[in-house]
Scaffold this active site. Structure first.
Site, PDB file in Angstrom:
ATOM      1  N   ASP A  88       2.445   2.509  -3.167  1.00  0.00           N
ATOM      2  CA  ASP A  88       3.886   3.350  -3.110  1.00  0.00           C
ATOM      3  C   ASP A  88       4.229   3.629  -4.640  1.00  0.00           C
ATOM      4  O   ASP A  88       4.034   2.707  -5.390  1.00  0.00           O
ATOM      5  CB  ASP A  88       4.924   2.788  -2.174  1.00  0.00           C
ATOM      6  CG  ASP A  88       5.427   1.372  -2.667  1.00  0.00           C
ATOM      7  OD1 ASP A  88       4.743   0.677  -3.210  1.00  0.00           O
ATOM      8  OD2 ASP A  88       6.590   1.206  -2.797  1.00  0.00           O
ATOM      9  N   GLU A 183       6.074  -1.635  -1.945  1.00  0.00           N
ATOM     10  CA  GLU A 183       6.451  -2.744  -2.783  1.00  0.00           C
ATOM     11  C   GLU A 183       7.811  -2.310  -3.547  1.00  0.00           C
ATOM     12  O   GLU A 183       8.631  -3.218  -3.925  1.00  0.00           O
ATOM     13  CB  GLU A 183       5.388  -2.934  -3.824  1.00  0.00           C
ATOM     14  CG  GLU A 183       5.576  -4.167  -4.738  1.00  0.00           C
ATOM     15  CD  GLU A 183       6.110  -3.940  -6.021  1.00  0.00           C
ATOM     16  OE1 GLU A 183       6.236  -4.696  -7.047  1.00  0.00           O
ATOM     17  OE2 GLU A 183       6.620  -2.415  -6.450  1.00  0.00           O
TER      18      GLU A 183
HETATM   19 ZN   LIG Z   1       4.849  -1.926  -9.649  1.00  0.00          ZN
END
Ligand SMILES: [Zn+2]
Length: 417
Positions: A88, A183
């Site tokens: 992401d 993340e």
């Molecule tokens: Zn990163």
């Protein structure tokens, strides 16, 4: 036609392909992954891994990509090593229609991004560019982030996989690959299957400058301070009203600069109000609390409580509650118990000809949580710079060094077993 016959597998081409896929995560979403579009990249990675012969590559319902390069060594005791990157990109900056540009043979000049001429990468504002003279710099076009955080890491791991498959003379144990969603919104390892990974050590490939390795992250808590004030009709409030809004404001104003993000650096921690909301009767301040030492987190939290209590002395009928929610912990505590994980990482970096530098990171990584879930996991450079913004950049040459580092690590774990 096989995919590997039509798609190029060098790290630059991989990277250029991946950044064009929008994988922005969304902190407001309750679904997992937070945005379905992250699976577009996950599905492509699986397709590519299968095409190059990584037979068990798959994506699960949450968007995690798992794959294994099976061991080719005669040694039976080589530990399973995992390489991990996140798919992401940050919600802070658009990741839609990313148009990567390669600025070949950089000579220190201003890099003007064509779709917004006010976006200019200047050497004095990006001091790491001074190490890139003669290199090829990749940027976005001025209206989006680039996504080198962390698609540089994804591309580097993919290139290394391709290289391992095509060079059976490189001996290694089982190599596990993990690509994670979400993340950037702190959920990157929420649904990871550690047992399925079955690895002894992991390396996230998500760091900044070439040669750097991070074995320390912040320890992190969230804290919520709720002020219970006294409300009354404003026309008849004299001597009665104790506005929670005003109390909260006084508390925020009393926070010391030397314990704030804008007043600290290096190994210093901070408390940081990230949200304030409320009305006369009740107000809430949300904090993040950060330090490299767990004990100091507790001290910082005591300071917040102390300031609140001091301010509340002026408001005898008001009170407060204070809740702490642990977020993640400094991975050094775990890594120190398995020193060869960091040692081999440093050795791998040195073998590429780079100067290896051990650093701490004023933030968290997927690795900080993975370490406490049973997979000790320092962070190795991916070459990404100025991430989460329109001036994000990475160099081709740094990405190539990261690929080499991954390959050396595979060899070192086999060699030392
Ligand atoms: Zn990163």
């Amino acid at each position: 036609m096989a995919l590997n016959a039509i798609l190029s597998f060098n790290v630059t081409d991989l990277f250029l392909r991946y950044v064009e896929i929008d994988t922005q995560s969304d902190p407001e979403s309750d679904s997992f992954p937070s945005t379905a579009k992250q699976k577009n990249l996950g599905n492509l990675l699986v397709k590519e891994l299968l095409a190059i012969g990584v037979a068990d590559a798959h994506i699960d319902e949450y968007g995690y990509v798992y794959a294994t390069i099976p061991a080719n060594t005669n040694k039976a005791n080589v530990p399973v090593i995992c390489f991990c990157s996140h798919m992401d990109t940050s919600p802070d900056c658009s990741g839609e229609n990313v148009k990567p540009i390669i600025h070949k043979n950089y000579q220190g000049q201003d890099l003007i991004l064509p779709d917004d001429a006010t976006q200019i990468l200047k050497l004095n504002e990006h001091p790491d560019l001074k190490n890139q003279i003669g290199n090829d710099i990749i940027t976005a076009s001025g209206t989006t982030l680039l996504g080198a955080d962390n698609k540089a890491g994804v591309a580097e791991i993919m290139d290394a996989c391709y290289h391992l498959i095509n060079h059976p003379e490189i001996k290694h144990g089982d190599i596990r690959i993990l690509f994670t969603p979400d993340e950037e919104i702190g959920r990157g390892v929420d649904k990871v299957d550690i047992k399925k990974l079955g690895a002894y050590a992991g390396y996230t490939i998500d760091g900044e400058s070439a040669g750097n390795m991070e074995n320390e992250t912040f320890s992190a808590d969230g804290a919520k301070l709720i002020i219970h004030g006294i409300s009354s009709h404003p026309g008849f409030a004299k001597g009665k009203m104790e506005s929670a809004i005003k109390i909260a404001s006084e508390i925020v104003a009393a926070l010391p600069l030397n314990l704030s993000p804008e007043g600290t650096s290096g190994m210093q921690g901070f408390v940081h109000p990230v949200g304030i909301s409320g009305h006369v009767e009740e107000a809430t301040i949300d904090f993040i609390v950060r330090d490299f030492e767990d004990g100091k987190l507790k001290e910082h939290e005591r300071i917040i409580r102390g300031i609140a209590d001091e301010v509340l002395k002026k408001y005898p009928n008001s009170s407060r509650t204070f809740e702490i929610k642990p977020q993640y912990r400094n991975m050094k505590e775990v890594l120190d118990k398995h020193p060869q994980i960091v040692e081999y990482g440093m050795e791998a970096i040195k073998r590429t000809g780079l100067q290896a530098k051990l650093c701490s990171i004023r933030g968290g990584t997927d690795g900080s949580r993975l370490s406490f879930m049973g997979l000790p996991c320092p962070n190795i450079f991916a070459g990404e710079h100025a991430f989460h913004g329109k001036q994000e950049w990475v160099s081709v040459q740094d990405m190539q060094k990261a690929v080499e580092t991954i390959l050396h690590l595979c060899m070192i774990w086999e060699e030392k077993a």
